[in-house]
Design a protein around this motif. Structure first.
Motif, PDB file in Angstrom:
ATOM      1  N   LEU A  73       0.850  -1.201   0.000  1.00 20.70           N
ATOM      2  CA  LEU A  73       0.000   0.000   0.000  1.00 20.70           C
ATOM      3  C   LEU A  73       0.884   1.248   0.000  1.00 20.70           C
ATOM      4  CD1 LEU A  73      -3.224   0.478   2.102  1.00 20.70           C
ATOM      5  CD2 LEU A  73      -1.730   2.382   1.540  1.00 20.70           C
ATOM      6  N   THR A  74       1.964   1.212   0.769  1.00 25.35           N
ATOM      7  CA  THR A  74       2.897   2.336   0.793  1.00 25.35           C
ATOM      8  C   THR A  74       3.486   2.580  -0.592  1.00 25.35           C
ATOM      9  OG1 THR A  74       3.462   1.819   3.092  1.00 25.35           O
ATOM     10  CG2 THR A  74       4.986   3.257   1.885  1.00 25.35           C
ATOM     11  N   TYR A  75       3.872   1.500  -1.280  1.00 25.93           N
ATOM     12  CA  TYR A  75       4.432   1.644  -2.626  1.00 25.93           C
ATOM     13  C   TYR A  75       3.406   2.263  -3.573  1.00 25.93           C
ATOM     14  CZ  TYR A  75       7.490  -2.080  -0.732  1.00 25.93           C
ATOM     15  OH  TYR A  75       8.321  -2.844   0.041  1.00 25.93           O
ATOM     16  N   ALA A  76       2.158   1.793  -3.475  1.00 27.95           N
ATOM     17  CA  ALA A  76       1.117   2.298  -4.370  1.00 27.95           C
ATOM     18  C   ALA A  76       0.801   3.757  -4.087  1.00 27.95           C
ATOM     19  CB  ALA A  76      -0.150   1.446  -4.232  1.00 27.95           C
ATOM     20  N   ALA A  77       0.780   4.130  -2.804  1.00 23.25           N
ATOM     21  CA  ALA A  77       0.520   5.524  -2.452  1.00 23.25           C
ATOM     22  C   ALA A  77       1.676   6.417  -2.883  1.00 23.25           C
ATOM     23  CB  ALA A  77       0.274   5.647  -0.944  1.00 23.25           C
ATOM     24  N   ALA A  78       2.905   5.927  -2.758  1.00 22.22           N
ATOM     25  CA  ALA A  78       4.068   6.685  -3.225  1.00 22.22           C
ATOM     26  C   ALA A  78       4.020   6.862  -4.733  1.00 22.22           C
ATOM     27  CB  ALA A  78       5.359   5.972  -2.816  1.00 22.22           C
ATOM     28  N   LEU A  79       3.566   5.835  -5.425  1.00 23.75           N
ATOM     29  CA  LEU A  79       3.432   5.928  -6.875  1.00 23.75           C
ATOM     30  C   LEU A  79       2.449   7.034  -7.246  1.00 23.75           C
ATOM     31  CD1 LEU A  79       4.626   4.385  -9.304  1.00 23.75           C
ATOM     32  CD2 LEU A  79       2.637   2.885  -9.229  1.00 23.75           C
ATOM     33  N   TYR A  80       1.392   7.176  -6.456  1.00 29.18           N
ATOM     34  CA  TYR A  80       0.444   8.257  -6.699  1.00 29.18           C
ATOM     35  C   TYR A  80       1.086   9.625  -6.480  1.00 29.18           C
ATOM     36  CZ  TYR A  80      -3.166  11.697  -5.918  1.00 29.18           C
ATOM     37  OH  TYR A  80      -3.899  12.847  -5.966  1.00 29.18           O
ATOM     38  N   VAL A  81       1.853   9.757  -5.386  1.00 30.88           N
ATOM     39  CA  VAL A  81       2.525  11.038  -5.100  1.00 30.88           C
ATOM     40  C   VAL A  81       3.440  11.425  -6.256  1.00 30.88           C
ATOM     41  CG1 VAL A  81       4.237  12.133  -3.595  1.00 30.88           C
ATOM     42  CG2 VAL A  81       2.329  10.857  -2.595  1.00 30.88           C
TER      43      VAL A  81
END
Length: 287
Positions: free
Chosen positions: A57-65
């Motif tokens: 989830l952290t990776y996916a949220a970072a990808l959004y940022v």
């Protein structure tokens, strides 16, 4: 509800992780990229499905940022909606970025996407320097106390005693060592063969393998699985489809990311057998 065994998730069910795992998601991204998402928006990823693993989830949220830097008008609601439409999880996030960004921008985002560093910072923030050295077998480069110490126990002692009348199992997205810490904190002694952690099966929730295996190990005809996400409910419904000779009841609690009437509605739409305010309401339901 007459059942032969009770299976529990840990996060949001037995312990409150709003100021630990969820805080680590937000602050890890901020530490690595100087920008992040709001803590409340974590639930959008959970509802999209496939994020039983908070590192992913952290990776996916970072990808959004990172994607938002290339396309500032990309809303997090649009992004998580695209993830859900693409099947959820990290692959859904990759697909969302591919759909929304031009090739050159997409390549720039992926070049800056450092999952290894994100995981490392996450573990340092969550565990703290001492536990990080012990569990990760490495020296930290951040001096931290550890958000893990901010997890409050949701399971009341009298509830724990009541639930011990049933065979108990655990299915969690935590690594084994972190599951051990949480179970010790809440006072539950669950045998290794009755636990599934991140380290025990590759697919993760909502794949039904762990729940089906525990049903076999308990020789149970009817089970409840209590969780705090839609993936937990889907795990139970997937198990029921895979083994129609048994009853699998997915029970949603309102002490995780899903709360209030909106949380109740989402659980109902997902097919929850029951919805309870907290784990402490479970014994009465089973009686």
């Amino acid at each position: 509800m007459n059942v032969d065994a009770v299976i529990l998730d840990i996060d949001g069910v037995l312990v409150d992780v709003a100021d630990s795992y969820r805080r680590a998601i937000v602050e890890s991204i901020d530490h690595v990229y100087g920008d992040t998402i709001e803590k409340d928006n974590i639930q959008l990823f959970k509802d999209a499905g496939g994020f039983n693993n908070d590192w992913e989830l952290t990776y996916a949220a970072a990808l959004y940022v990172l994607a938002r830097r290339e396309k500032p008008r990309l809303s997090i609601e649009t992004y998580t909606g695209l993830i859900a439409a693409s099947g959820g999880g990290l692959e859904g996030a990759r697909t969302a970025v591919a759909d929304e960004l031009e090739p050159a921008a997409r390549e720039q985002v992926l070049a800056n996407w450092d999952r290894s560093r994100l995981r490392d910072v996450f573990q340092q923030l969550y565990l703290g320097s001492g536990l990080y050295r012990e569990l990760e077998s490495d020296d930290p480069d951040l001096e931290t106390e550890g958000f893990i110490h901010d997890e409050s126990v949701l399971l009341a002692p009298d509830t724990r005693e009541a639930l011990e009348a049933w065979p108990l199992g655990i299915i969690t997205g935590r690594p084994e060592a972190e599951a051990d810490i949480a179970l010790e904190r809440v006072g539950l002694d669950v045998a290794d063969e009755h636990r599934f952690t991140m380290d025990d099966w590759e697919e993760g929730k909502p794949h039904p393998h762990a729940l089906l295996t525990l049903a076999d190990r308990f020789d149970a005809d009817s089970l409840v699985f209590v969780g705090d996400t839609l993936d937990d409910i889907e795990t139970a419904t997937n198990a029921a489809e895979a083994d129609p000779n048994r009853e699998f009841h997915g029970i949603g609690v309102l002490t995780g990311g899903l709360t209030g009437e909106e949380g109740r509605r989402k659980y109902e739409d997902a097919g929850a057998s029951e919805i309870i305010d907290s784990i402490n309401d479970l014994p009465e339901l089973l009686e």
